[in-house]
Design a protein around this motif. Structure first.
Motif, short mmCIF file in Angstrom:
data_model
loop_
_atom_site.label_atom_id
_atom_site.label_comp_id
_atom_site.label_asym_id
_atom_site.label_seq_id
_atom_site.Cartn_x
_atom_site.Cartn_y
_atom_site.Cartn_z
N LYS A 177 0.74 -1.25 -0.02
CA LYS A 177 0.12 0.04 0.13
C LYS A 177 0.88 1.19 0.03
CE LYS A 177 -3.78 -0.71 2.72
NZ LYS A 177 -4.35 -0.52 3.91
N ILE A 178 1.89 1.38 1.02
CA ILE A 178 2.71 2.35 0.91
C ILE A 178 3.56 2.63 -0.24
CG2 ILE A 178 4.67 3.57 2.11
CD1 ILE A 178 3.72 2.37 4.64
N SER A 180 2.64 1.88 -3.20
CA SER A 180 1.64 2.34 -4.46
C SER A 180 1.44 3.92 -4.13
CB SER A 180 0.21 1.39 -4.30
OG SER A 180 0.42 0.25 -4.48
N ALA A 181 1.31 4.10 -2.90
CA ALA A 181 0.87 5.49 -2.41
C ALA A 181 2.22 6.60 -2.93
CB ALA A 181 0.80 5.58 -1.21
N GLN A 182 3.47 5.99 -2.71
CA GLN A 182 4.42 6.76 -3.08
C GLN A 182 4.97 6.73 -4.51
OE1 GLN A 182 4.94 8.33 -0.53
NE2 GLN A 182 5.98 7.70 1.09
N LYS A 183 4.49 5.65 -5.30
CA LYS A 183 4.50 5.63 -6.66
C LYS A 183 3.71 6.65 -7.14
CE LYS A 183 5.64 0.94 -7.57
NZ LYS A 183 4.84 -0.42 -8.23
N ALA A 184 2.51 6.84 -6.59
CA ALA A 184 1.52 7.65 -7.20
C ALA A 184 1.96 9.10 -6.81
CB ALA A 184 0.25 7.71 -6.45
N ARG A 185 3.06 9.44 -6.14
CA ARG A 185 3.66 10.78 -6.10
C ARG A 185 5.30 10.58 -6.90
NH1 ARG A 185 4.07 13.48 -0.54
NH2 ARG A 185 4.54 11.36 0.58
N GLY A 186 5.10 9.88 -7.79
CA GLY A 186 6.41 9.67 -8.61
C GLY A 186 7.50 8.95 -8.02
N ALA A 187 7.55 8.39 -7.07
CA ALA A 187 8.66 7.70 -6.40
C ALA A 187 8.99 6.44 -7.41
CB ALA A 187 8.29 7.21 -5.00
N PRO A 203 11.22 6.58 1.72
CA PRO A 203 9.83 7.06 1.81
C PRO A 203 8.81 5.78 1.88
CG PRO A 203 10.91 7.98 -0.18
CD PRO A 203 11.79 6.87 0.39
N VAL A 206 10.41 4.56 6.30
CA VAL A 206 9.82 5.02 7.54
C VAL A 206 8.59 5.26 7.84
CG1 VAL A 206 9.77 7.67 8.25
CG2 VAL A 206 11.81 7.05 7.14
N PRO A 207 7.52 5.18 6.79
CA PRO A 207 6.06 5.04 7.15
C PRO A 207 5.89 3.64 7.67
CG PRO A 207 6.25 5.81 4.93
CD PRO A 207 7.54 5.53 5.60
N ILE A 210 6.89 3.37 11.22
CA ILE A 210 6.00 3.95 12.31
C ILE A 210 4.61 3.06 12.23
CG2 ILE A 210 4.23 6.05 12.09
CD1 ILE A 210 6.93 7.62 10.95
N ARG A 214 3.25 1.58 15.63
CA ARG A 214 1.72 1.97 16.11
C ARG A 214 0.97 0.61 16.48
NH1 ARG A 214 -0.26 3.69 11.62
NH2 ARG A 214 -1.75 1.82 11.49
N ASN B 56 -4.31 5.85 -12.88
CA ASN B 56 -2.91 6.49 -12.89
C ASN B 56 -1.79 5.51 -13.04
OD1 ASN B 56 -2.58 5.10 -10.24
ND2 ASN B 56 -1.55 7.11 -9.56
N LEU B 58 -0.98 2.43 -11.69
CA LEU B 58 -0.46 1.54 -10.62
C LEU B 58 -0.79 0.21 -10.78
CD1 LEU B 58 -1.24 3.78 -7.35
CD2 LEU B 58 1.08 3.26 -8.30
N PHE B 85 1.88 11.73 -12.78
CA PHE B 85 1.90 13.26 -12.37
C PHE B 85 0.67 13.99 -13.08
CE2 PHE B 85 6.53 12.31 -12.96
CZ PHE B 85 6.95 12.10 -11.60
N PHE B 91 -4.53 8.13 -1.52
CA PHE B 91 -4.87 6.85 -1.13
C PHE B 91 -5.91 7.10 0.13
CE2 PHE B 91 -2.00 4.95 -3.98
CZ PHE B 91 -2.62 3.86 -4.21
N TYR B 96 -0.67 7.95 6.56
CA TYR B 96 0.26 6.87 6.86
C TYR B 96 1.44 6.71 5.75
CZ TYR B 96 -3.18 5.11 10.04
OH TYR B 96 -4.11 5.15 11.11
N PHE B 99 6.37 10.71 5.61
CA PHE B 99 7.96 10.13 5.92
C PHE B 99 9.03 11.39 6.22
CE2 PHE B 99 10.54 10.68 2.14
CZ PHE B 99 9.67 11.24 1.11
N ASN B 113 10.09 15.03 -7.50
CA ASN B 113 10.05 13.78 -8.46
C ASN B 113 9.93 14.35 -9.70
OD1 ASN B 113 10.76 11.83 -6.50
ND2 ASN B 113 8.76 11.46 -6.04
N MET B 162 1.45 18.62 -7.08
CA MET B 162 1.79 17.94 -8.20
C MET B 162 0.97 18.71 -9.56
SD MET B 162 2.99 14.11 -7.79
CE MET B 162 1.55 13.19 -7.73
#
Lengths: 268, 288
Positions: A177-178, A180-187, A203, A206-207, A210, A214, B56, B58, B85, B91, B96, B99, B113, B162
């Protein structure tokens, strides 16, 4: 490939005789099997052990393909062991390539070592494929319980193990999940130099850490709310019970293991 | 209206070829038009999250196509990467994914990015923070010191920064208190009004979606049984109920009134519309 497709040590539910054996019986059998593998010394003893393994796989209906799939991550270790044995066993040289010598003894040693490792892994996979993680830790706890007399924290260790096993799928899902979320921000986790890829993991890690902390915290609170206070005086919903088949298998396994040991001694 | 995002005969099967195989989407034709505020609604496990993760790039379709401005997003790896982009995806529980050491750095992760220069990154971060109502002094704080609602805003700002032409939000209000819900919905409406971007909001709550969106797409069992303006969609009250979705409370009241024999227009979904409908019905009665 999604991370979810990893099968390492995954449990395959079923109702075969092997699935129904008491987990302690299966753990003991696996131990016998491992000991026997190291006592075995020659073709005949290995053939016998191989037959036992094949019979186990056949009865459990796990399927040869699943066993093979699980072996993928250890291929590298097996290859290195084989090569080391092949080139570094002293004896009569057969072929010499530069500083590398292949000896007759080396070929034997490499062959047996490879067979030994592969059979070892296949055998232990049979245990984890046919025993649910919960039963497995229950079994380990029960087998180790004599150590409680020596004040060894057996229950705590077993509890830690079941919690760890329980959270592996959760963590894998979370990682997915994380990511995917970071890929969605271009990671970008797939390209770049080794250093860039290592940095790209920040990226993700770290999450993940955490959320793991938790979850651990929440779990601790939930356990305390239900008055968990360690192993003392704790009863179980599922009682482990040896049945007649278990005793039969345990005794038979012990006899076979001893027989293999004796045969190995006489160089069979 | 011009289509900006489209799927054609999109199917997705999870774990294909294993005993755990599961079809999540089946021949889905989905369209989002430029500048519209679109609601995607469906209960848990209906396939709505799978659908938006295709938009997008994924997830890769098992069969079918995803088109962004008419181009197949899987035609070239570069196009796939760029699509991320153009189509921003927030999500569920996005807090969560935070970072960085500071809120500012975290929001700037996406724009960086994209390879933008420092000045442009700065402009976008500040603009995004403003859209979601984050004060300047918060930008230098650690995101982990913030409250739940504030963390969510930071995460949403991270995608808004973005400046995507399509903004997709998966259950953006899940787990927030009523004040937080209103604030986030307000932020999204403002963003839509100010930028003319296409906004797609995914939700399982009819009440929440009905108030904001221009058009609704209902997802059920991996297909799209109906779509259209809310008024049209809510005519299928019984079918929606059978899918476990239901209609807004006020619509349900009106459907029941209608069933009891009242001469009233049941296609209302806000309290204002309900008031108008009742007044007009009373007016007619008064005239008789």
């Amino acid at each position: 490939m999604a991370l979810k497709d990893i099968t390492l040590g995954q449990y395959f539910p079923g109702k075969t005789p092997i699935h129904r054996l008491d987990p302690r019986t299966k753990i003991l059998l696996t131990l016998y099997y491992i000991v026997a593998l190291f006592l075995a010394d020659f073709l005949l003893t290995y053939a016998l052990l191989f037959l036992a393994l094949a019979a186990g796989i056949a009865i459990s209906k796990v399927g040869v393909r699943n066993i093979m799939r699980g072996m993928k991550p250890v291929v590298l270790i097996v290859v290195i062991t084989t090569l080391l044995n092949l080139f570094y066993t002293p004896g009569t040289p057969l072929v010499t390539i530069g500083f590398l010598k292949v000896t007759a003894e080396g070929i034997w040693a490499a062959f047996f070592m490879t067979v030994r490792i592969l059979m070892l892994i296949a055998g232990t996979f049979l245990l984890t494929y046919t025993t649910s993680p919960i039963l497995l830790t229950d079994g380990i706890e029960s087998l180790l319980s004599p150590l409680k007399k020596l004040h060894a924290p057996v229950h705590e260790l077993a509890m830690m193990m079941s919690i760890a096993l329980r959270f592996i799928p959760t963590l894998i899902e979370e990682t997915d999940k994380i990511m995917s979320a970071q890929k969605a921000r271009g990671a970008d986790f797939e390209t770049g130099s080794l250093l860039q890829r290592a940095r790209a993991l920040v990226p993700l890690l770290v999450p993940l850490f955490i959320s793991a902390f938790r979850r651990a915290d929440e779990l601790a609170v939930a356990m305390e709310c239900r008055c968990y206070h360690g192993g003392e005086g704790r009863t179980r919903l599922r009682q482990l019970k040896y049945r007649r088949a278990d005793w039969a298998v345990i005794v038979l396994g012990l006899v076979c293991c001893a027989a293999i040991g004796v045969m190995g001694r006489f160089g069979l | 209206m011009e289509a900006i995002l489209e799927t054609r005969k999109l199917s997705h099967i999870y774990s294909a070829g294993t005993p755990f195989q599961r079809t999540a989407l089946q021949d889905v034709d989905f369209t989002a038009y430029t500048g519209e505020y679109l609601g995607v609604i469906g209960h848990t496990g209906s396939g709505k999250s799978t659908l938006i993760q295709h938009l997008n790039g994924l997830l890769k379709p098992t069969a079918g196509q995803v088109l962004y401005q008419g181009t197949d997003i899987w035609s070239d790896p570069k196009v796939t990467h760029q699509t991320r982009f153009h189509v921003g995806l927030v999500f569920q529980y996005p807090e969560y994914q935070l970072f960085e050491e500071t809120v500012y750095k975290d929001i700037s992760f996406g724009p960086r990015n994209m390879g933008l220069d420092e000045g442009e990154v700065d402009r976008r971060v500040r603009r995004a923070a403003e859209f979601v109502g984050l004060e300047d002094k918060l930008l230098d704080q650690s995101p982990f010191e913030l409250s739940g609602g504030q963390k969510r805003r930071v995460a949403i700002a991270g995608v808004i920064a973005m400046e995507p032409s399509v903004l997709i939000l998966d259950e953006p209000t899940a787990g927030l208190d009523p004040v937080g819900v209103e604030a986030i919905l307000g932020n999204i409406r403002d963003y839509h009004a100010a930028t003319n971007a296409t906004v797609i909001m995914v939700s399982h709550s009819m009440e929440e979606v009905a108030r904001s969106v221009d058009r609704l797409v209902v997802v059920n069992d991996g297909t799209i049984p109906f779509s259209g303006v809310p008024r049209e969609v809510f005519r299928h009250g019984d079918e929606l109920e059978a899918m476990g979705l239901g209609v807004p409370q006020i619509t349900r009241v009106f459907l029941r009134l209608r069933a009891l024999g009242a001469d009233i227009d049941p296609s209302v979904y806000t309290v204002e519309q309900a008031r108008a409908a009742i007044l007009s019905a009373l007016g007619r009665k008064g005239a008789v």
